[in-house]
Design a protein around this motif. Structure first.
Motif: not given
Length: 605
Positions: A387, A406, A410-413, A506-507, A529
């Protein structure tokens, strides 16, 4: 799947010893060929043409003989083409197709094969040995040139060690790189054994007149520069990916024995079994390979943070799938560790290899062929670090609006990447206490600046081979042939032509795979996820076996080696056991433990 061995001089006793050391790879039969110039040996795992596929196998006039490990999935198509050109076949095996393809095309025959393979073909007229390995290195092949300038080769290193002309020792530079960087040289010809080398993926060897030449027939680096990014619409790309994947699965179901599948509950293995279920709905059975239902094999745990049984049950529900479970644990890990080290031949990066070992052992009682999901992450950007490269690409191309979208999705990534980076950095700092020779560092900066496409190609070439070695040794330890639909070369090349938005969006990782099979997968799997992979409670396993590991670390082997500080390792291991906050040491202790046991197993130290 089989085991092959050979050398460039005659000796019946030694060729039998070498072949017998690979009985686990081929428990169904054995065969040999010797003349005044070569000795060839074969151990057979019968999968295709159970009665007629015995090896070594010859052409019509017995001027070419082969020993072969693997599968040529498009052998039926190639056979028809070769028959039209006048070739006559006496078996229904894929092995014979290689012989006739070599007669027709010479070394260029390799470009026609869709499969996983390692073989040695002996041309009696030319007194030439032709050894080759498949494009991505699914099947292994090793060699040594002895003091008499004779070639010795085999499917596993342990087979070469049965030949008393093979002189070796621990390869110190490789070992130090492993300890300090967790670097396994599967992308290099070097091995952990000095003077024993591997044939690299996409390469072949020619041995003639006591001279060796090495040539590359399939180049990842060249492909990365020549494959252009597709400009087709999303719907067209999804349709093409679906068609290629379904055909890849179809080809890997061709078998005269039972076929099953690994099932982790993740997207990759779930996509495989869902496609097999789709075929079963239409046909009821799939030849001799799947009768009514597909056997699926999974590792599950009491630890809910890594257990995937919920997702496995979601996949199995309402499908023609039979679930089988194994429960890897600390006690079993200790009991099996010696065998695991022996079968792997060389040290491994992670304890998680043991979970796969347990799955293969479970499957042994039901099937001889297993489908598995290796290769999806490296071709479709399934790992979280990808990512970062995706976001950098957006920055470099000036796509600021898309970058903001993105980052938002994609904050969790980003959070996981930061956590992993801090853990890695802390572990690297402390590793200096373990390894006094730790002077070289991985150039993380260079890798982090790669584009997404460059990073994926790099991982296919440099990282994927490690995973494939673990898969091969674990499966063959129990006489299981592992087949990998995601590594059909047509599918890999198509995946690498995809624009980044079809891989990461989008994550979501592996976006095109999610979209391709959302109609046959449960939504909880398609849009899941949290990716776990073969996660294991490694810290708990090491601490539970504290006194056994301290015994290993206190052994004469650990005392006599010069790769790590023995007393510091003992001190820090006790420190880790006392406080889980020191769990970042876990992987370092696995390497030390693995290396020490490896020295004991293969060098009697």
């Amino acid at each position: 799947m089989c085991g092959i061995v050979g050398f460039s001089y005659p000796n019946r006793r030694v060729i039998k010893q070498m072949a017998d050391s690979l009985k686990h790879r081929g428990p169904d039969g054995k065969g040999y060929f010797l003349d005044q110039f070569v000795s060839l040996g074969h151990r057979r795992l019968s999968i295709i043409d159970l009665k007629g596929g015995k090896q070594p196998l010859f052409n019509e006039d017995k001027t070419i003989v082969i020993v072969f490990n693997g599968e040529i999935y498009n052998f039926q198509e190639l056979r028809l083409r070769l028959e039209k050109n006048g070739h006559r076949f006496k078996t229904n095996s894929d092995t014979e197709v290689i012989v006739h393809a070599y007669e027709e095309y010479g070394p260029n025959c390799l470009k026609y094969f869709n499969g996983m393979f390692a073989f040695c073909l002996y041309d009696l007229k030319k007194k030439l040995l032709f050894l080759a390995r498949d494009r991505f290195g699914v099947k292994p092949l090793y060699y040594h040139i002895n003091a008499n300038k004779q070639l010795v080769f085999g499917s596993e290193i342990k087979a070469l060690l049965k030949n008393n002309t093979v002189k070796t020792a621990p390869n110190s530079p490789v070992i130090r790189q492993y300890l300090s960087q967790n670097k396994i040289p599967e992308d290099q010809t070097d091995t952990f054994f000095d003077n024993i080398y591997k044939v690299l993926p996409g390469h072949y060897l020619v041995w003639q007149n006591e001279r060796l030449s090495v040539r590359e027939y399939y180049s990842i680096s060249i492909l990365s520069k020549t494959i252009k990014e597709s400009t087709e619409s999303e719907s067209v790309l999804i349709h093409k990916y679906q068609a290629l994947f379904k055909d890849s699965v179809r080809l890997r179901l061709i078998s005269d024995v039972a076929v099953g599948s690994c099932l982790s509950g993740g997207l990759d293995s779930s996509s495989i079994v869902a496609n097999v279920d789709n075929i079963l709905k239409k046909t009821g059975n799939i030849g001799s390979s799947v009768k009514g239902s597909l056997h699926c094999f999974s590792a599950v745990y009491n630890d809910k943070t890594i257990d995937e049984s919920y997702f496995i049950k979601e996949v199995v529900k309402g499908k023609r799938l039979l679930a089988h479970y194994t429960f890897p644990n600390a006690k079993g890990f200790k009991k099996d560790l010696g065998n695991l080290v022996y079968h792997q031949d060389e040290p491994t990066e992670t304890i998680a290899v043991y979970a796969q070992y347990c799955v293969m052992r479970l499957a042994k009682h039901k099937v001889k062929v297993l489908l598995d999901g290796q290769g999806s992450d490296e071709t479709l950007a399934g790992y979280i670090p990808y990512y970062r490269h995706f976001l950098l690409d957006l920055i470099k191309s000036g796509q600021i609006v898309q970058l903001g979208i993105e980052i938002a999705f994609g904050y969790r990534h980003l959070k996981r990447m930061l956590t992993s980076y801090l853990k890695l950095t802390k572990g690297q700092w402390h590793s200096r206490s373990f390894f006094p020779d730790n002077t070289s560092r991985v150039n993380y900066l260079k890798k982090s600046q790669m584009s997404l496409k460059e990073r994926l190609w790099s991982d296919i070439e440099h990282t994927l081979p490690n995973v494939l070695r673990y898969e091969d040794r674990n499966s063959m330890a129990f006489g299981i042939e592992a087949r990998l639909p995601f590594l059909d070369y047509r599918l890999v090349e198509f995946a690498m032509s995809l624009p980044s938005r079809m891989k990461l969006r989008r994550g979501w990782t592996k976006y095109i795979l999610r979209k391709s099979f959302s109609d046959i997968l449960p939504p909880k799997i398609t849009w899941r996820k949290n990716k776990l992979g073969f996660s294991v409670p490694d810290y708990q396993w090491l601490v539970s076996n504290r006194y056994y590991i301290l015994k290993v670390l206190s052994s004469s082997t650990a005392k006599s080696q010069n790769y790590f500080d023995q007393m510091e390792a003992i001190r820090l291991f006790n420190l880790m056991c006392q406080d889980k906050k020191n769990g970042f040491y876990t992987n370092y202790f696995w390497r030390i433990l693995n290396l020490t046991l490896w020295l004991q197993v293969f060098f009697n130290q």
